[in-house]
Every structure is written in C-alpha cells, then in structure tokens.
Design a protein around this motif. Structure first.
Motif, PDB file in Angstrom:
ATOM      1  N   ASP A   1       2.640  -1.077   4.772  1.00  9.18           N
ATOM      2  CA  ASP A   1       1.401  -1.429   4.087  1.00  9.18           C
ATOM      3  C   ASP A   1       1.609  -1.536   2.579  1.00  9.18           C
ATOM      4  OD1 ASP A   1       0.220  -1.261   6.563  1.00  9.18           O
ATOM      5  OD2 ASP A   1      -0.678   0.711   6.225  1.00  9.18           O
ATOM      6  N   PHE A   2       0.865  -2.467   1.978  1.00  7.88           N
ATOM      7  CA  PHE A   2       0.838  -2.630   0.530  1.00  7.88           C
ATOM      8  C   PHE A   2      -0.621  -2.505   0.085  1.00  7.88           C
ATOM      9  CE2 PHE A   2       4.439  -4.894   2.227  1.00  7.88           C
ATOM     10  CZ  PHE A   2       5.491  -4.554   1.379  1.00  7.88           C
ATOM     11  N   VAL A   3      -0.993  -1.312  -0.319  1.00 10.60           N
ATOM     12  CA  VAL A   3      -2.362  -1.058  -0.780  1.00 10.60           C
ATOM     13  C   VAL A   3      -2.397  -1.405  -2.267  1.00 10.60           C
ATOM     14  CG1 VAL A   3      -4.170   0.659  -1.050  1.00 10.60           C
ATOM     15  CG2 VAL A   3      -2.659   0.740   0.950  1.00 10.60           C
ATOM     16  N   THR A   4      -3.202  -2.402  -2.608  1.00 11.33           N
ATOM     17  CA  THR A   4      -3.084  -3.053  -3.909  1.00 11.33           C
ATOM     18  C   THR A   4      -4.385  -2.979  -4.689  1.00 11.33           C
ATOM     19  OG1 THR A   4      -1.521  -4.609  -2.896  1.00 11.33           O
ATOM     20  CG2 THR A   4      -2.411  -5.208  -5.050  1.00 11.33           C
ATOM     21  N   THR A   5      -4.254  -2.652  -5.973  1.00 10.84           N
ATOM     22  CA  THR A   5      -5.368  -2.709  -6.915  1.00 10.84           C
ATOM     23  C   THR A   5      -4.939  -3.566  -8.096  1.00 10.84           C
ATOM     24  OG1 THR A   5      -6.149  -0.499  -6.290  1.00 10.84           O
ATOM     25  CG2 THR A   5      -6.918  -1.386  -8.395  1.00 10.84           C
ATOM     26  N   VAL A   6      -5.706  -4.603  -8.379  1.00  8.26           N
ATOM     27  CA  VAL A   6      -5.379  -5.520  -9.468  1.00  8.26           C
ATOM     28  C   VAL A   6      -6.528  -5.540 -10.465  1.00  8.26           C
ATOM     29  CG1 VAL A   6      -4.674  -7.854 -10.110  1.00  8.26           C
ATOM     30  CG2 VAL A   6      -4.052  -6.945  -7.859  1.00  8.26           C
ATOM     31  N   ASP A   7      -6.224  -5.206 -11.705  1.00  6.44           N
ATOM     32  CA  ASP A   7      -7.176  -5.382 -12.807  1.00  6.44           C
ATOM     33  C   ASP A   7      -6.881  -6.753 -13.398  1.00  6.44           C
ATOM     34  OD1 ASP A   7      -9.199  -4.822 -14.500  1.00  6.44           O
ATOM     35  OD2 ASP A   7      -8.139  -3.314 -15.679  1.00  6.44           O
ATOM     36  N   TRP A   8      -7.668  -7.756 -13.009  1.00  4.20           N
ATOM     37  CA  TRP A   8      -7.322  -9.172 -13.130  1.00  4.20           C
ATOM     38  C   TRP A   8      -8.114  -9.839 -14.251  1.00  4.20           C
ATOM     39  CZ3 TRP A   8      -3.530 -12.125 -11.459  1.00  4.20           C
ATOM     40  CH2 TRP A   8      -3.691 -13.479 -11.224  1.00  4.20           C
ATOM     41  N   TYR A   9      -7.396 -10.419 -15.213  1.00  3.92           N
ATOM     42  CA  TYR A   9      -8.056 -11.108 -16.330  1.00  3.92           C
ATOM     43  C   TYR A   9      -7.271 -12.364 -16.685  1.00  3.92           C
ATOM     44  CZ  TYR A   9     -10.743  -6.836 -16.776  1.00  3.92           C
ATOM     45  OH  TYR A   9     -11.571  -5.767 -16.517  1.00  3.92           O
TER      46      TYR A   9
END
Length: 265
Positions: free
Chosen positions: A130-138
C-alpha cells in the motif's frame, strides 16, 4: 449491510512474525520490497511464486506539463508526455513502524510549492503493498502520475468498469490505439500474461495508462479552467500494487479492490 459476525478474542500461543521495515527494505512472509536511497522501488519479489515482479523501477512519481487547449478540467491531451519532471530526490525517509502488524516507511518529496508524503505499508501476511499518500498540492497545469515497470509481457490490459471489465491494447499500432492513451477505470487495472500478473488498486483515482510493460496511475491534476485553484490544498488517497498468479479473475482482483475501498471499521 444488515449482517453480523461474532469473533472470539484470545492469546496466540506464538507471536506473529514481525514485518521487517528499514529505509531500504520492507519484508513479510510473502513479499520482499527493496528501495533505493530516494525511496523508489528497485525490487518487488514475490516469495511464494519465487518471482521478481519489477523489470525496472516501481512507484516512480512523475509530474507532467498538462496544458490542454480547451476545458482543462475535462480534457487530457497526449502532448502532456512531452515535458515532465521525475521526482527522484526524497526530502526525507524514515521508518515509522516495524512490528507484528505491519511495517511502514515514510517518504517525503517536494516539487515546486507542493509536498508529497507517502507511507509505504506492508502488513503481516499481506500480498499487496500500500501507498498511503497525502499531497499538499499547489500546482497549475500539471499532472502527477505513479509508474511501475513490471516484468509482464501482454498485448492487452484489463480495467474495471461499471458491472464488469474492459480490455485495451498495450501498444500503439495506429491512430485508434493512440486515441485511447488514457483509460478510465474504477477500483483496479491489471496486466497479466499466461500464469502471472500485476494489479494496481486504488481507492479514489480513475485514470490509468498502460503501455508495453509500464503501468501508470494518474494521481492528481491541476486544471486552470473553470477554477484555477480547484484541486489546491490537501489531497489524501491510497493505491496499492498487487502481484498475483494467474489472471485477474483467478487472483480475485475484484475482491481486493473492494477490500481496499471498503475496509472494516
């Protein structure tokens, strides 16, 4: 949804084997994952099948320049592949857990104004990573994809759609093939040869492209029409790589997709 099941709670006579988690390795009874110094997969070995799953790198994150001519939120054009940035450098890599339940390695990457945090998780006895991902995207006019170069040779790939699955060629022999460079799918896409295959599972991402033996999942876009900041901010999602014997039907890929999307609570 109206059912129930009773479980008895007790003590095991022997403890479960601990999952090994290091900055360059995660391993349980079924899978052995090797990472390079930047957290990119260099090996995914199926210990039960005695088979290497990757023919190149795994989970290589890449940002593409995504400039559509019209209606960028709805359209994706093949020219996005002309300009891209591979996210090879990691800002940090740390081991969060290594115990009888799971091993977790966290990899943090930065691109422009965006920050990508991934927890690479392998559970005890699990045959998926699994790749549990959080992206703060700007970003603006960008597309983020995750790529896995697998050791599978097949002329067609399969994708889950409503009430079934559809197959698409993995080659571009004509203009009709090129026009289908991106395939929408629900919970999974699969590339299988005679007796072995690899499925990419996801819990909320619906764009794939599979060409030759490279499987890619579209993770985030940054359209500027009609809203220039529509996808900005925190985005959280999980995707998984599931190597298996036989094809997606015998490997119960449909069930594995449901397990990822509907975990017990």
């Amino acid at each position: 949804p109206m059912g129930l099941r009773a479980f008895s709670v007790g003590y095991r006579a022997e403890p479960l084997p601990a999952v090994i988690a290091e900055k360059t390795r995660i391993e349980n009874e079924r899978l052995r994952v090797t990472l390079d110094a930047d957290g990119i997969l260099t090996s995914l070995y199926d210990k039960l099948a005695c088979r290497e799953v990757l023919a190149g790198e795994g989970n290589l994150l890449t940002v593409f320049q995504d400039k559509c001519v019209h209606e960028t939120a709805w359209n994706l054009e093949l020219n996005y592949q002309k300009k891209f940035w591979e996210l090879r450098g990691a800002q940090s890599i740390e081991v969060l857990e290594a115990n009888e339940l799971r091993g977790v390695v966290r990899v943090v990457r930065v691109f422009n104004n965006s920050r990508i945090t991934q927890d690479i998780i392998l559970y005890t006895g699990a045959d998926r990573l699994d790749f549990v991902t959080t992206v703060d995207w700007y970003e603006s006019d960008k597309l983020l994809k995750a790529a896995f170069t697998v050791d599978i040779l097949s002329t067609r790939a399969s994708f889950e759609i409503a009430h079934g699955a559809i197959s698409r060629p993995t080659h571009w022999n004509n203009g009709f093939d090129r026009a289908r460079f991106e395939q929408s799918a629900h919970k999974w896409a699969d590339l299988s040869e005679g007796g072995y295959g690899v499925s990419l599972l996801n819990d909320c991402k619906y764009g794939y492209d599979i060409k030759d033996n490279v499987m890619r999942l579209s993770l985030l876009r940054a359209p500027t029409c009609p809203d220039r900041t529509g996808d900005h901010g925190i985005n959280t999602f999980t995707y998984s790589v599931y190597p298996h014997e036989n094809d997606w039907r015998d490997a119960q890929t449909v069930r594995r997709g449901l397990e990822l999307n509907c975990p017990p609570e």
